[in-house]
Every structure is written in structure tokens, then in C-alpha cells.
Design an enzyme around this catalytic site. Structure first.
Site, PDB file in Angstrom:
ATOM      1  N   SER A 252       0.855  -1.181   0.000  1.00 43.08           N
ATOM      2  CA  SER A 252       0.000   0.000   0.000  1.00 43.08           C
ATOM      3  C   SER A 252       0.893   1.232   0.000  1.00 43.08           C
ATOM      4  O   SER A 252       2.118   1.119   0.040  1.00 43.08           O
ATOM      5  CB  SER A 252      -0.889   0.004   1.239  1.00 43.08           C
ATOM      6  OG  SER A 252      -0.102   0.349   2.370  1.00 43.08           O
ATOM      7  N   LYS A 253       0.246   2.378  -0.010  1.00 43.26           N
ATOM      8  CA  LYS A 253       1.002   3.633  -0.062  1.00 43.26           C
ATOM      9  C   LYS A 253       1.982   3.777   1.103  1.00 43.26           C
ATOM     10  O   LYS A 253       2.980   4.468   0.995  1.00 43.26           O
ATOM     11  CB  LYS A 253       0.033   4.826  -0.073  1.00 43.26           C
ATOM     12  CG  LYS A 253      -0.739   4.915  -1.378  1.00 43.26           C
ATOM     13  CD  LYS A 253      -1.128   6.346  -1.706  1.00 43.26           C
ATOM     14  CE  LYS A 253      -1.803   6.419  -3.070  1.00 43.26           C
ATOM     15  NZ  LYS A 253      -3.261   6.588  -2.948  1.00 43.26           N
ATOM     16  N   ARG A 254       1.662   3.109   2.210  1.00 41.20           N
ATOM     17  CA  ARG A 254       2.583   3.142   3.351  1.00 41.20           C
ATOM     18  C   ARG A 254       3.980   2.682   2.969  1.00 41.20           C
ATOM     19  O   ARG A 254       4.974   3.065   3.560  1.00 41.20           O
ATOM     20  CB  ARG A 254       2.069   2.210   4.458  1.00 41.20           C
ATOM     21  CG  ARG A 254       1.169   2.849   5.457  1.00 41.20           C
ATOM     22  CD  ARG A 254       0.850   1.874   6.587  1.00 41.20           C
ATOM     23  NE  ARG A 254       0.325   0.602   6.076  1.00 41.20           N
ATOM     24  CZ  ARG A 254       0.935  -0.560   6.194  1.00 41.20           C
ATOM     25  NH1 ARG A 254       2.084  -0.652   6.799  1.00 41.20           N
ATOM     26  NH2 ARG A 254       0.399  -1.660   5.698  1.00 41.20           N
TER      27      ARG A 254
END
Ligand code: GLU
Length: 482
Positions: A252-254
Site C-alpha cells: 500500500s502507499k505506506r
């Protein structure tokens, strides 16, 4: 049977690396089998679909070299390959399913559904649609429909029943129909759901294999049921493992950038990205991680794709990018460097400056992992008034021995006979001996004075490319600033 595979992105955001990986695997499978690779655009969500995102898909696939044989932009026997152009066809299929009794109108309102869902949950029953309108009978449904009551169309899932299929990656997969509610095919505004549009297209386009992310596994029995009701032949499915970050959590963007565009713009070579993405769920050979497109095509097999989550590790990708950069033909590297340096400078390079880039090219090529690192290792050549990296200046120039090192370097370099790296090196090493300085103390000030920072290509070669005049000018300017 000729293989026909497709990639079907929704243009509602930038192309995700997970979708790019699915595109790659479909492309490899098509090229390996001599099949057809199709690009379809799933743009039924008109409110969220944007032209810019469709462009991003086309550019991204083109960048990776995944050419498509049919589909958006190149055409083919099935129209535009955009779902927004096929709404009539989806309505037609829904009509046929209604007429055959495989689908029915449902008049339950969202608030009624919500209430019943909560009730079911409270009683520990499955929260899906309870099938109430399935019992309405044609006459009543027809009457309410004619009166203009809002309705969706649902598939009448056969009950009891089981849908099984042999997934290429996951082997036999089984879904009991008790776990599949009578899902919606057409919304009350007349728009088709993903399940209907995607399945109608797969049937109409005669898709033989559907290779897509495992997140869609639970949609597959629905698609098989629609296909069956249409009298179509069910494709073979391959559900590709999801991508995880290095920490073992779903990508994910994390974890950083998840769009292909970020890598396109981030100094990665498409060849390296292609190679790295092949390894996300597939392996060429246990010990071989670097291979060519041709080798990948020759060996690729969907049945060799692993069920295990694939780890997307930007550090490994960067490492691989460095391998690919170093392997470039030097002339090719320089061709890629020119525009990057010109972009950074905001102007075109003169003939003489281009020669300097050519001369420094191989030294830079060995040292970068990303093309985006190239400008900072080159543009110092062309700066009139050099700007110094602050940390470098503080660390290196504000040292006691720096003034004497610069003075001695200026004297010695003025006297160098021929301005070539070997002679420059001999003089500067003699200076180190004379002043009893180590290389860090004696040479780093020269590097910062002439390139602006402590990070640059090897010093003596750099000075040769910079030329005597500019080198001396910069050494004096730095000395004066101390
Ligand atoms: N438009 C769907 C998506 O982007 C396609 C999925 C599929 O391959 O069926 O997720």
C-alpha cells in the site's frame, strides 16, 4: 485453441504496480503461446473514470514494452474495447437472462436492504441479499416495473449448488452457493456492475484465460455463473498472488510508491522494471534473477506461478536497476543522460558541453542506481557560479588544513604539463606527501571546491573533464570564500 488473454484496468487512478504485474504476466503468457494480448478499458464508472488515467495505462504499458494485439488504440474485431461503448450490449444480455429466468428484478430499497442486513447480522445469518424479490413472480414484477418503481436486476443463483473450477495457480477452488447471494447485475440507474460487464466482455471477446489478482477470487464463481447463464464457455482462471511489502503486509502507499508512473519518473529503466516484475510470483530459475525479455518469454508459464504472496521490495528493484544501468552500452547511457542534464539545467547543451558529458559518462554510469541521480553528478560541470552543498562545505571546507591544501593544489595544478587525469593525480599525490595529509583531508576540499559536493565521479578524471581553467578558477573562488 489460440490463447486470448486480456488486461482490463479501470481508469480511475494511476496504473498500480499490481495491475502492471498482471499485465506483464498476461503478455508473457500470450507471447509464449503465440496468443493474443488484449487491452480493454473498464470505464463503466463514468463519474470516476478519467481520460488522464487511461493515458497513464497506455503510456505505462508502452514504457514496459507490453504491446497489445487488440484493444484500445489499436482496434480489433470487437469495437473500441471500452466498456462505456458497450452499455447496450450489457443491457441486452441482462434482458436475455431475465427472459430465461436466470435473473430477476428486485425492488427492495437501500434502506430496506440495510435494515434486513443488520437484522441478519444480529441473528448470526449471512448478511447478503435474502432473495425476497426472487419470489415475486413475473406478473407482479412486470407491473411494478411498468409503474416506474426503481429496480435492480439480480442473478438468480442456482440453489442448492456449488461452483468449482481448476485455477492454474491455486488448483481446485470450490464455492458453495450458500455463500454467494443473488448479486446485482444492473443497478437501478441502468448501469451494469463490474460482474456483468466484465463477464459479457470475456465471453464476447472469446477470452480463453483470465489471469488477474487474487483479490478477485471471490468474484470468479459469480462470473462463471453468468457465463453459464449466457451459454458461453468458461475461461481458465489463474489468480495471481497479491503483492506485499518487505514487512509482509499488503502493498500500500505506506510502503512508498505504488504507481508504475512513480517508477517511470523515478529514474528506473523499463528493462529493469520488466525483469523485476517478472519475479513477483514467478521465477526464471532458482539462481537466476537477471534475464532478458526473450528468455522470460521462452520460459514463462502461468502454471509455474506461485500461490505465495509476492514481495515487492523497492531496494531490490533499485539494485537491479543499477545492474541494468551498468550493463547499458555507454553510448546508450549517454543518450539517456543528455535530456536529463538539459532538463536540470533548463537549457540545451552546447557541442563542447556534450563532449564533456560523453567524457564523464562512463564514470557516472558505474556509480548510479537511478537515472535521476545522473544530473546531480553532471550539472556541476556547467555551472557558472558553483553552488556548494551546505553540509559538504561545513564538513570539509571548515577544516584547519583546507586553506593550505587548496593553496598547494592551485600551485601544483597551474604547473601540470599536460592536463590529463594521470598527471593531475601525480601532482596531487605529491602534494599529499608534501603536506602530510591523507586523501580525505587533502583531496575532499578539492572535490567540494570544484564539484560543489563530496559526492561526485572520481576526482582526477573529473578535473580532466572540467579543464584546467575552470578547475583553477573554482579552486581560487573556494579559497577566497574560506
Ligand atoms: N477492471 C477490473 C480491475 O481493474 C478488472 C479486473 C479483471 O481483470 O477482471 O480490477
Amino acid at each position: 485453441m489460440t490463447v486470448r488473454v486480456r488486461i482490463a484496468p479501470s481508469p480511475t487512478g494511476l496504473l498500480h504496480v499490481g495491475n502492471a504485474r498482471a499485465a506483464l504476466f498476461n503478455w508473457l503468457f500470450a507471447r509464449h503461446t503465440g496468443g493474443t494480448f488484449i487491452l480493454r478499458i473498464d470505464d463503466t464508472d463514468l463519474a470516476r473514470s478519467e481520460n488522464e488515467y487511461e493515458e497513464d495505462v497506455l503510456t505505462g504499458l508502452g514504457w514496459l514494452g507490453l504491446d497489445w494485439d487488440e484493444g484500445v488504440g489499436v482496434g480489433g474485431p470487437y469495437g473500441t474495447y471500452r466498456q462505456s461503448d458497450r452499455l447496450d450490449r450489457y443491457a441486452e444480455v441482462a434482458g436475455l437472462l431475465l427472459a430465461a429466468g436466470d435473473a430477476y428484478y428486485c425492488f427492495c430499497t437501500p434502506s430496506e436492504l440495510d435494515e434486513r442486513r443488520k437484522e441478519a447480522q444480529a441473528q448470526g445469518r449471512p448478511p447478503g441479499y435474502d432473495g425476497r424479490c426472487r419470489l415475486l413472480g413475473d406478473a407482479e414484477a412486470g407491473r411494478r416495473q411498468e409503474q416506474g418503481e426503481a429496480a435492480v436486476i439480480r442473478l438468480a443463483v442456482p440453489r442448492p449448488g456449488v461452483t468449482t473450477f481448476d485455477d492454474i495457480v491455486r488448483d481446485e477452488v470450490r464455492f458453495d452457493h450458500d455463500a454467494i447471494d443473488d448479486f446485482v447485475l444492473v443497478r437501478s440507474d441502468g448501469s451494469p456492475t463490474y460482474h456483468l460487464a466484465s463477464t459479457v466482455d470475456d465471453v464476447d471477446y472469446q477470452i480463453t484465460h483470465v489471469a488477474r489478482g487474487e483479490d478477485l477470487l471471490s468474484s470468479t464463481p459469480k462470473h462463471i455463473l453468468i457465463t453459464g447463464a449466457m451459454g458461453g464457455s468458461v475461461p481458465t482462471y489463474a489468480h495471481l498472488p497479491l503483492l506485499f511489502g518487505p514487512d509482509g503486509k499488503k502493498l500500500s502507499k505506506r510502503h512508498g510508491d505504488v504507481s508504475l508512473k512513480a517508477y517511470r519518473d523515478g529514474g528506473f529503466l523499463p528493462e529493469a522494471m520488466f525483469n523485476y516484475m517478472c519475479l513477483l510470483g514467478w521465477s526464471y530459475e532458482a539462481e537466476t534473477t537477471v534475464f532478458t525479455r526473450e528468455q522470460a518469454i521462452e520460459r514463462f508459464d502461468l502454471s509455474a506461478v506461485s500461490k505465495n504472496a509476492a514481495i515487492f521490495d523497492p531496494e531490490k528493484l533499485e539494485w537491479m536497476n543499477g545492474v541494468y544501468i551498468r550493463a547499458l552500452d555507454p553510448a546508450d547511457f549517454i543518450d539517456r543522460a543528455f535530456p536529463l542534464v538539459e532538463d536540470e539545467l533548463g537549457r540545451e547543451l552546447s557541442g563542447a558541453e556534450r563532449e564533456q558529458v560523453v567524457a564523464l559518462g562512463p564514470l557516472v554510469q558505474e556509480r548510479v542506481k537511478l537515472l535521476t541521480e545522473v544530473p546531480e553528478m553532471m550539472t556541476f560541470l556547467f555551472e557558472g557560479a558553483l553552488s556548494y552543498d551546505e553540509t559538504s562545505w561545513r564538513k570539509v571546507m571548515e577544516t584547519e588544513t583546507t586553506p593550505s591544501a587548496l593553496d598547494a593544489a592551485i600551485d601544483r595544478l597551474t604547473a601540470v604539463g599536460e592536463w590529463v587525469a594521470a598527471d593531475i593525480e601525480a601532482e596531487l599525490r605529491a602534494m599529499l606527501d608534501e603536506l602530510e595529509l591523507n586523501a580525505r583531508k587533502g583531496l575532499q576540499p578539492i572535490r567540494v571546491a570544484t564539484t560543489g559536493s563530496t559526492v561526485s565521479p572520481p576526482l582526477f578524471e573529473t578535473l580532466e573533464v572540467l579543464g584546467r581553467e575552470v578547475t583553477l578558477h573554482r579552486l581560487r573562488a573556494a579559497r577566497a570564500k574560506l
